[in-house]
Design an enzyme around this catalytic site. Sequence first.
Site, PDB file in Angstrom:
ATOM      1  N   SER A   7      28.700  43.450  44.236  1.00 55.53           N
ATOM      2  CA  SER A   7      27.837  42.466  44.830  1.00 55.53           C
ATOM      3  C   SER A   7      26.760  41.918  43.665  1.00 55.53           C
ATOM      4  O   SER A   7      25.554  41.485  44.298  1.00 55.53           O
ATOM      5  CB  SER A   7      27.326  42.805  46.111  1.00 55.53           C
ATOM      6  OG  SER A   7      26.866  44.124  46.199  1.00 55.53           O
TER       7      SER A   7
ATOM      8  N   TYR B 162      47.844  40.481  39.889  1.00 54.94           N
ATOM      9  CA  TYR B 162      46.731  40.169  40.522  1.00 54.94           C
ATOM     10  C   TYR B 162      47.150  39.834  41.924  1.00 54.94           C
ATOM     11  O   TYR B 162      46.529  40.326  42.921  1.00 54.94           O
ATOM     12  CB  TYR B 162      45.813  39.048  39.918  1.00 54.94           C
ATOM     13  CG  TYR B 162      44.627  38.731  40.697  1.00 54.94           C
ATOM     14  CD1 TYR B 162      43.485  39.175  41.031  1.00 54.94           C
ATOM     15  CD2 TYR B 162      44.847  37.199  41.270  1.00 54.94           C
ATOM     16  CE1 TYR B 162      42.507  38.837  41.782  1.00 54.94           C
ATOM     17  CE2 TYR B 162      43.827  36.904  42.193  1.00 54.94           C
ATOM     18  CZ  TYR B 162      42.556  37.479  42.182  1.00 54.94           C
ATOM     19  OH  TYR B 162      41.773  37.012  42.966  1.00 54.94           O
TER      20      TYR B 162
END
Length: 261
Positions: free
Chosen positions: A15, A152
């Site tokens: 974050s 991914y």
Amino acid sequence: MQIDLAGRTAIVTGSTGGIGLAIAKGLAGCGARVVVNGRRAPAVERAVAAITDAGGQAVGFVGDLGTADGCAALVAAHPACDILINNLGIFEPRDFFDTPDADWTRFFEVNVMSGVRLSRAYLPGMEKGDWGRVIFISSESALNIPVEMIHYGFSKTAQVAVARGLAERMAGTNVTVNSVLPGPTLSEGLADMLRPEQERTHKPLAEVAADFVMTHRPSSIIRRAATVEEVANMVVYLSSPQASATTGAAVRVDGGVLSTI
């Protein structure tokens, strides 16, 4: 709608920038105490300062949550939380035939196992307190597997599966588990990837991003990249008391990329 998260502790993995930082800011703006995470102390310190300077509550945790040891260290430092946002993730375009086993393992460890380990650590406390929110930040690539990075897409599909299974595991409680599926989003990662094209064309970054979206995701209805704040807004809502009947869902913030109802 007034979202009040005062008294709640939220952990947002990965974050220090992009969607993760936008989520951390959004949760702090609603009163939550937020634990900000990144691998490098200067980036964590900057993110914490950005939140506290805006009047929010934030503390930092420096550690690599793509490893079992990193997850264990986070849990030791912060043994409980009310809201867990499994945002940590990596992506890298690479052809299937050029992607070695090590890359598949790395994507699985970072994108999937970080959320598995932290959910396993924090969900029992949420269940005991009969309130909690766990959100996996997946991607529209979970359903629309990108041919340029199949490894991914596989990891993002796995996140949706884990979130659904955990929601069912928490059945009958006031703990919800969901996944959020952003589409192309103009985070730092996408901006870095598009920088050479921007320098070549001298176009504004938002315009280069829109061109990228229409080239690689032509089904987009908004015909541009989303902002990180647009994704964060959905995550903040799902973290709120108002979202109490939403669980086991894969919520799309994809700009209409997925051609399905």
